[in-house]
Write an enzyme that holds these catalytic residues in place. Structure first.
Site, PDB file in Angstrom:
ATOM      1  N   HIS A   1       0.829  -1.212   0.000  1.00  0.00           N
ATOM      2  CA  HIS A   1       0.000   0.000   0.000  1.00  0.00           C
ATOM      3  C   HIS A   1       0.866   1.266   0.000  1.00  0.00           C
ATOM      4  O   HIS A   1       0.528   2.263   0.638  1.00  0.00           O
ATOM      5  CB  HIS A   1      -0.947   0.007   1.208  1.00  0.00           C
ATOM      6  CG  HIS A   1      -2.072  -0.981   1.057  1.00  0.00           C
ATOM      7  ND1 HIS A   1      -2.971  -1.259   2.053  1.00  0.00           N
ATOM      8  CD2 HIS A   1      -2.453  -1.754   0.019  1.00  0.00           C
ATOM      9  CE1 HIS A   1      -3.841  -2.170   1.636  1.00  0.00           C
ATOM     10  NE2 HIS A   1      -3.534  -2.490   0.396  1.00  0.00           N
TER      11      HIS A   1
ATOM     12  N   HIS B   1     -13.174  -1.560  -3.434  1.00  0.00           N
ATOM     13  CA  HIS B   1     -13.352  -2.833  -2.731  1.00  0.00           C
ATOM     14  C   HIS B   1     -14.832  -2.884  -2.414  1.00  0.00           C
ATOM     15  O   HIS B   1     -15.278  -2.421  -1.367  1.00  0.00           O
ATOM     16  CB  HIS B   1     -12.492  -2.904  -1.465  1.00  0.00           C
ATOM     17  CG  HIS B   1     -11.047  -3.144  -1.788  1.00  0.00           C
ATOM     18  ND1 HIS B   1     -10.142  -3.591  -0.872  1.00  0.00           N
ATOM     19  CD2 HIS B   1     -10.360  -3.027  -2.932  1.00  0.00           C
ATOM     20  CE1 HIS B   1      -8.945  -3.725  -1.442  1.00  0.00           C
ATOM     21  NE2 HIS B   1      -9.060  -3.373  -2.699  1.00  0.00           N
TER      22      HIS B   1
HETATM   23  N1  GLY Z   1      -5.313  -0.842  -4.942  1.00  0.00           N
HETATM   24  C1  GLY Z   1      -6.378  -1.549  -4.421  1.00  0.00           C
HETATM   25  C2  GLY Z   1      -6.452  -2.907  -4.952  1.00  0.00           C
HETATM   26  O1  GLY Z   1      -5.878  -3.223  -5.953  1.00  0.00           O
HETATM   27  O2  GLY Z   1      -7.128  -3.720  -4.413  1.00  0.00           O
HETATM   28 MN    MN Z   2      -7.664  -4.415  -6.682  1.00  0.00          MN
END
Ligand code: GLY
Ligand code: MN
Ligand code: MN
Length: 428
Positions: free
Chosen positions: A246, A366
């Site tokens: 992250h 998400h």
């Molecule tokens: N950057 C968030 C994901 O790929 O889940």
């Molecule tokens: Mn993702």
């Protein structure tokens, strides 16, 4: 508006479906997202909560939606409450929806200003037994309860303690998970912009530049194509930071010989794109970078066809985890003995592949949906295997978004991914 809104019919259908699921004598109440203060009289950019968007399309602060399908007054069965902006507020913050515009966007017949909310609420509450409220539910994540939704739920339960309160999330999340044709179009648009952003950014990459300069190229291309914003803080990570899952500082100089991992997505009409590409900064993969990249690419290509009805995220993971074990052995990173002697609670491959392969995508990057939910046609998920070799400073992730179907649909088919395609793209 910055984006083409979905049709009022979409929201009418969503409300109809929800009302078909709730108990008799029920009221559904939703409030808009918090306007988070930044400092003085400025706020962080407003993002509507996805539940109110899904049921009304109203992308504006200080909004309530009330669904009371059993109310004797037909005008009270669906009511939208919107902000009544004073002329002074308009001078500072600009246009807000009129009642007519809110009606046309949402398909809700009765639109009132929020100052009427307390009185109407009193009437609605006196005619129902059960009240459905939304608070975000995610089994793996707990936020500090600081939102307007939470304050609203608490206040309501204090003022009306004798009602039976119920959770909206278990009813709404399975509906949100199943995308309509219009939602798929919006997601496709978000993914098209995401592809354009990559093509622009890839051409700008060269040793000596800073990670944030590449972030700026992504942002520029997204915004000029009608995206509202990034759908999450973009990751532009060079060298050893490709292994930081992250990493969002994006503040380093990019060096010759580094890989650059970019994980980014455009948000269009509140729908999220989500992609990752990993490229060689000098335009050519080193032999070792190419080896690791090819392992990830092989798994990525084998996994996309698995997004078929009947699968689950757990089953996708099971496949990828087994393939990881094979590829990591080929790469000399694990031995058969490592795997035989591994702690089943922390399998050996997790040293190099520590995240999951997939999550649902929609209004949120998400999105709602759990790992044991059976895939149905029209659900959309990410596919994102990766290998992170911290001791070599090489992290590779490749990601796209896939619509579940008998032949799964890659929403970013034109984003280069083969070694030769990436190298060709980066020729200066
Ligand atoms: N950057 C968030 C994901 O790929 O889940
Ligand atoms: Mn993702
Ligand atoms: Mn991503």
């Amino acid at each position: 508006m910055r984006y083409q809104p979905l049709s009022a019919q979409f929201y009418i259908e969503n409300r109809k479906n929800l009302v078909g699921e709730i108990a008799e004598d029920s009221l559904v109440l939703l409030t808009s997202n918090t306007e988070f203060p930044r400092c003085g009289d400025t706020t962080l950019p407003f993002r509507q909560n996805s539940e109110l968007l899904y049921l009304s399309g109203i992308d504006q602060e200080e909004t309530y939606l009330a669904l009371a399908p059993w109310h004797s007054n037909p005008d009270y069965r669906e009511i939208l409450f919107i902000k009544n902006p004073s002329p002074e507020k308009i001078i500072w913050f600009g246009h807000r929806l009129s009642k007519q515009q809110a009606k046309e966007l949402s398909g809700v017949r009765t639109v009132m200003f929020t100052e009427q909310f307390p009185d109407i609420l009193q009437d609605l509450m006196c005619h129902v037994q059960h009240v459905y409220l939304h608070l975000p539910e995610n089994p793996r994540l707990r936020w500090e309860p600081i939102t307007r939704e939470y304050r609203f739920a608490k206040q309501l339960m204090e003022e009306y303690p004798l009602h039976d309160y119920r959770r909206l999330a278990p009813l709404l999340y399975p509906m949100r998970c199943q995308k309509s044709a219009e939602e798929l179009q919006a997601l496709k648009h978000a993914c098209d912009i995401t592809t354009k952003a990559f093509l622009r950014a890839a051409k700008a990459i060269e040793p000596g530049k800073y990670e944030y300069e590449i972030e700026a190229e992504l942002t520029y291309e997204m915004i000029r194509n009608g995206a509202t914003t990034h759908s999450f803080a973009p990751i532009v990570a060079a060298g050893p930071d490709t292994c930081i899952l992250h990493y969002i500082k994006n503040d380093k100089q990019i060096r010759d010989g580094d890989l650059l991992l970019m994980d980014f997505g455009a948000e269009y009409a509140n729908y999220a794109g989500d992609a990752t590409r990993t490229v060689p900064v000098n335009g050519k993969f080193s032999p070792r970078q190419k080896e690791i990249y090819s392992s990830v690419l092989a798994i990525y290509k084998e996994t996309i066809p698995l997004f078929r009805p009947g699968m689950t995220i757990h089953k996708i993971n099971d496949f990828v985890f087994r393939r990881m074990e094979e590829e990591l052995q080929k790469l000399g990173l694990l031995t058969a003995a490592d795997i035989q002697q591994q702690d089943p609670a922390w399998p050996a491959f997790k040293k190099y592949y520590m995240h999951n392969t997939s999550h649902f995508i929609g209004l949120d990057v998400h999105d709602v949906g759990e790992r044991d939910w059976t895939f149905q046609p029209g659900m959309v998920l990410s596919c994102e295997p990766g290998i992170y070799v911290a001791e070599e400073g090489i992290g590779v992730r490749i990601e796209t978004d896939v619509v579940v179907a008998d032949t799964p649909i890659n929403l970013m088919p034109d984003m280069p991914v083969e070694v030769e395609e990436i190298e060709a793209l980066m020729v200066k």
